[in-house]
Design an enzyme around this catalytic site. Structure first.
Site, PDB file in Angstrom:
ATOM      1  N   GLU A   1       0.133  -1.011   5.780  1.00 36.86           N
ATOM      2  CA  GLU A   1       1.198  -0.437   6.616  1.00 36.86           C
ATOM      3  C   GLU A   1       1.000   1.045   6.871  1.00 36.86           C
ATOM      4  OE1 GLU A   1       5.035   1.521   7.630  1.00 36.86           O
ATOM      5  OE2 GLU A   1       3.764   1.838   5.857  1.00 36.86           O
TER       6      GLU A   1
ATOM      7  N   ASP B   1       0.825  -1.213   0.000  1.00 41.76           N
ATOM      8  CA  ASP B   1       0.000   0.000   0.000  1.00 41.76           C
ATOM      9  C   ASP B   1       0.855   1.257   0.000  1.00 41.76           C
ATOM     10  OD1 ASP B   1       0.731  -0.737   2.713  1.00 41.76           O
ATOM     11  OD2 ASP B   1      -0.619   0.848   3.409  1.00 41.76           O
TER      12      ASP B   1
END
Length: 352
Positions: A123, A72
């Site tokens: 994250e 991400d």
């Protein structure tokens, strides 16, 4: 170095994978398409790979070292392109540095060396992928987490983070009244917290300080006109000399009105420079012609989650200038990617 390039100094395979992954937007929690492309890369190399229940890309293999980074990115539209920079071509795009450059380098090195790999999700928000991973599988022998450190840098320390929400309600009244309203109570509490941790001074590195930071605030008279309400979201970065529990207790001690709900806590970590992982990186960076640098980061990363759950040596590594994390001019020097893959291949050989 190994690779598919005709030019020994240019890793064509890694560069092509990086451009593909950066070209697929993957802001949290929209990682599915990029995760599928990453999984396809492993499948094309004959590796067993699957996407788990939270969206992590899992390619289990030799657990001498687990190579892992996050899929991400933060939001932001930066047109993907390659431009000539001061030291050669640079790939522009959201995530090129944080952390698809490290993700690509680790993926390519994992394929070539047969090491275990996980591309985790979430994250940038709540580390949901890393948290799931430590609950679902046993610890590997070692971990290399992917974040930008520069191809010569080895990150061994991260501060932790404590997040919370302060809420206060007071009766409405004329603004000439001397009593604090809820907005003033919020300001008073947060000012006391800032004073409590204070400025460590020029002689104390930021890494060793608690950094309080308000991240959002709402307040005012309620719709019925009978009360004043305030909500303040806060984060405190926690150095290794504290636990998040220590910082929570000190912040709570300054509370005279209202309540605080602590919503998340990730402990700080500081790894020894004498572990097998750190030694392997020093060897590998020198073999690649670099001068190893040991780093401590003021933020928090998935390595904090792994260190809190797994008793094994670890470090964070990856190509890229971390000053460009989340920036509107995010870009990665492609020669940095080439060198990082070479370093990671040697690290795997050293640890296997």
């Amino acid at each position: 170095m190994s690779g598919t390039s005709q030019d020994a100094d240019v890793d064509t395979e890694a560069r092509e994978l990086l451009e593909k992954l950066v070209s697929i937007p993957s802001p949290t929690p929209e990682e599915d398409e990029c995760a599928a492309a990453l999984a396809a890369f492993f499948e094309a190399h004959g590796r067993d790979v699957f996407i788990d229940d939270v969206g992590n890309v899992r390619a289990p293999a030799d657990d001498s070292v687990l190579y892992t980074s996050h899929v991400d990115t933060v939001p932001g539209d930066i047109p993907v392109r390659i431009e000539e920079g001061e030291r050669g071509p640079e790939l522009w795009g959201r995530g090129s540095v944080d952390a698809k450059g490290p993700l690509t380098a680790l993926a390519v090195a994992a394929v070539r060396t047969g090491m275990s790999f996980v591309g985790v999700v979430g994250e940038e928000v709540d580390s949901r992928g890393a948290r799931y991973l430590v609950e679902e599988r046993n610890a590997p022998a070692a971990v290399v987490n992917g974040e930008p450190s520069g191809s010569d840098g080895i990150t061994l320390g991260y501060r932790g983070i404590l997040s919370g929400t302060y809420r206060c309600t007071s009766e409405s009244g004329h603004t000439s009244r001397p009593e604090n309203n809820a907005i003033q109570e919020a300001i008073a509490w947060w000012s006391a917290v800032e004073d409590r941790f204070g400025d460590g001074g020029e002689d104390v590195p930021i890494f060793e300080q608690v950094t309080p930071k308000p991240v959002s605030v709402e307040g005012g008279v309620t719709a019925d006109g009978l009360a004043v309400e305030t909500t303040l979201d806060v984060q405190l970065r926690v150095p290794p000399r504290y636990s998040t529990g220590d910082v929570k207790a000190l912040a709570d001690a300054e509370l005279e009105a209202g309540t605080v709900t602590w919503t998340d806590a990730v402990e700080p970590t500081m790894q020894s420079p004498r572990t097998p992982v750190a030694r392997a990186f020093r060897v590998a960076i020198r073999e690649a012609g670099g001068d190893p640098r040991l780093l401590r980061k003021t933020g928090t990363a998935d390595m904090n989650v792994y260190a809190g759950a797994w008793d094994c040596p670890m470090a964070t590594y990856g190509p890229g200038n971390s000053d460009l994390d989340h920036a509107p001019n995010e870009r990665l020097e492609l020669q940095e990617l080439d060198r990082a893959v070479a370093v990671l291949e040697t690290v795997a050989e050293e640890l296997s």
